[in-house]
Write an enzyme that holds these catalytic residues in place. Structure first.
Site, mmCIF file in Angstrom:
data_model
loop_
_atom_site.group_PDB
_atom_site.id
_atom_site.type_symbol
_atom_site.label_atom_id
_atom_site.label_comp_id
_atom_site.label_asym_id
_atom_site.label_seq_id
_atom_site.Cartn_x
_atom_site.Cartn_y
_atom_site.Cartn_z
ATOM 1 N N LYS A 77 0.863 -1.178 0.000
ATOM 2 C CA LYS A 77 0.000 0.000 0.000
ATOM 3 C C LYS A 77 0.903 1.233 0.000
ATOM 4 O O LYS A 77 1.908 1.258 0.728
ATOM 5 C CB LYS A 77 -0.896 -0.016 1.248
ATOM 6 C CG LYS A 77 -1.907 1.126 1.311
ATOM 7 C CD LYS A 77 -2.826 0.995 2.530
ATOM 8 C CE LYS A 77 -3.901 2.068 2.549
ATOM 9 N NZ LYS A 77 -4.811 1.947 3.709
ATOM 10 N N SER A 152 -9.814 1.838 2.644
ATOM 11 C CA SER A 152 -8.959 2.633 1.794
ATOM 12 C C SER A 152 -7.884 1.827 1.066
ATOM 13 O O SER A 152 -7.291 2.321 0.110
ATOM 14 C CB SER A 152 -8.259 3.719 2.630
ATOM 15 O OG SER A 152 -7.412 3.118 3.586
ATOM 16 N N SER A 176 -10.144 -0.520 6.820
ATOM 17 C CA SER A 176 -9.551 -0.441 5.487
ATOM 18 C C SER A 176 -8.815 -1.681 5.001
ATOM 19 O O SER A 176 -8.397 -1.716 3.846
ATOM 20 C CB SER A 176 -8.595 0.744 5.402
ATOM 21 O OG SER A 176 -9.335 1.907 5.198
#
Ligand code: GLN
Length: 478
Positions: A77, A152, A176
């Protein structure tokens, strides 16, 4: 050669060891897949040195000097700093930010031998539940590209679900990791707060943020988690406890389970499909010999409002460092210092981030601190206490991961409706508890997830329970 895309992390490790394929072959294969699936927009940047890293791993494997994850490609990420590489956090503010140091999570995985494929797309500063707030554009759900992958960490979830890598890192402040895992039909684990170091992981809400893993199944997640967990003196909230062998724990036959069913929460599930799926999943667990007990979780209904005071409050403090002077975007030709601050921030941050900074600043202001922030912290403690009471009777708690399946892109305009996406995931963050989401079936081809929340540091127990479920179902292979 066999179909590399379907291989799990564990299968890849075995394949590399037995020389069925090399790390270079595996890495080339994934780089090609990433290119083929560009429309999904799951990556923000690719690592130019991926093949070099793979070559090094192949050399180590040849000399029998491999580390635990030697030669396995991974995606990170884009919230985890990597030295001398771009780390954007999905924001225009950090569009050109080159990190001067690496996050502990990256360092650990790198020294375990992983090959970094690149950085995955995400909601701006990890604020969102759909991956539509990224400065780099929305990510598409590989199962239905008209729908969101969740957020997210949507880029990482999409990458694993679309077979662009076998596992990936993510972060979970309010859901997330678990919500995108559920929307994309994969496994996602958020460990106990403090289990995984936050050093070099760009801060959103520091008392809630926690790094974790996306994988194809619980065993892979266990192995990956083993490689990122552990005490880090650079993170003052890091827990100084030995990391148990999660992988062995996940496979163990000795682990005992009493799964708590929060009666009121389950009764109140609005969507009948989600409710039915919950009970079908419960049946699968019962058949595998797991004991079940009804419990009462008090004050959980306040989780969402509490989170949307605390998270924006902490975000407003954390994001004050982006002032156009020290980090990131700087406006052109500022008139004076105030103009520099104001325009740099106005230009660099997106709408959702600005909204949160405003709300957070308001909640922390002298006149409203007691009414909002302090009150929210008190209720947070009550929520934690309800969990502690429950864990006197049960070893874990089962809930749906989400109240619905993935929704269409741009279909949710109302912010409160978007915030409600995390209604079942946020409580674990407020209490700092470990939680995992695993696939539990489909509604009209769209995946649903089931969530287990565990007691502090009981990731191994959760992974064992999830593995039991996966041994008795096939949703994770669909
Ligand atoms: N969707 C939640 C939010 O927007 C949680 C995000 C997260 O876990 N990073 O705050």
């Amino acid at each position: 050669m066999e179909d590399l895309s379907k291989l799990s992390l564990v299968e890849q490790i075995n394949g590399l060891k037995s020389k069925k394929f090399s790390s270079i072959e595996l890495t080339e294969f994934y780089l090609k897949r990433i290119d083929q699936e560009k429309v999904l927009n799951s990556f923000i940047s690719l690592n130019e040195n991926a093949l070099k890293e793979a070559k090094k791993s192949d050399e180590k494997i040849a000399k029998n000097k491999s580390s635990s994850l030697e030669g396995i490609p991974i995606a990170h990420k884009d919230i985890f700093c990597i030295k001398d590489q771009k780390t954007t956090c999905g924001s225009k503010m950090l569009e050109n930010f080159i990190s001067p140091y690496s996050s502990t999570v990256y360092e650990k995985l790198s020294s375990s031998g992983t090959v970094n494929l690149g950085k995955t797309n995400m909601d701006e500063f990890a604020m969102g539940s759909s991956n539509e707030t990224s400065f780099f554009g929305s990510v598409l759900n590989p199962i239905d590209p008209e729908r969101v992958p969740g957020g997210s960490s949507g880029g990482s979830a999409t990458a694993v679900a679309a077979n662009l890598c076998s596992f990936a890192t993510g972060t979970d402040t309010g859901g997330s990791i678990r919500q995108p895992a559920a929307f994309c039909g994969i496994t996602g684990i958020k460990p106990t707060y403090g289990r995984v170091s936050r050093w070099g992981m760009i801060a959103f809400a520091s008392s809630l943020d926690q790094g974790g893993i996306f994988a194809k199944n619980a065993l892979d997640a266990a192995l990956a988690l083993e490689n990122i967990a552990g005490f880090d003196e650079k993170d003052s909230t890091s827990i100084n406890k030995k990391v148990p062998p999660f992988f062995n724990q996940a496979k163990s036959k000795d682990e005992e389970h009493v799964v708590g069913i929060p009666k009121k929460i389950i009764e109140d599930i609005k969507d009948d499909n989600v409710k039915n799926n919950f009970f079908e999943s419960l049946d699968i667990l019962k058949k595998s010999g797991v004991k079940v007990k009804e419990i009462d979780l008090k004050n959980i209904q306040y989780s969402l409002p509490v989170y949307y005071v605390i998270a924006p409050a902490e975000c407003s403090a954390n994001l004050s460092r982006y002032d156009g002077v020290r980090f990131g975007h700087r406006c052109e030709n500022p008139k004076d210092l105030d103009d520099l601050y104001e325009r740099s921030r106005a230009e660099g941050f997106g709408e959702e981030v600005k909204k949160r900074i405003l709300i957070g600043t308001y909640c922390l202001s002298a006149g409203y601190y007691d009414a909002y922030y302090l009150k929210a912290q008190k209720i947070r403690n009550l929520i934690k206490q309800s969990f502690m009471d429950a864990f006197k009777e049960v070893s874990s708690i089962m809930m749906p991961t989400c109240a619905n399946v993935s929704f269409k892109l741009n279909s949710i305009q109302n912010p409160v409706e978007m915030y409600e996406q995390d209604i079942y995931t946020i409580p674990a963050n407020l209490a700092g508890l470990p939680a995992i989401s695993i696939p539990s079936g489909k509604i009209n081809k769209l995946p649903l997830g089931i969530q287990f929340i565990g007691n502090y540091l009981e990731e191994g127990n959760l992974l064992n329970l999830s593995n039991k479920f996966q041994q008795n179902s096939n949703f994770h292979n669909e």
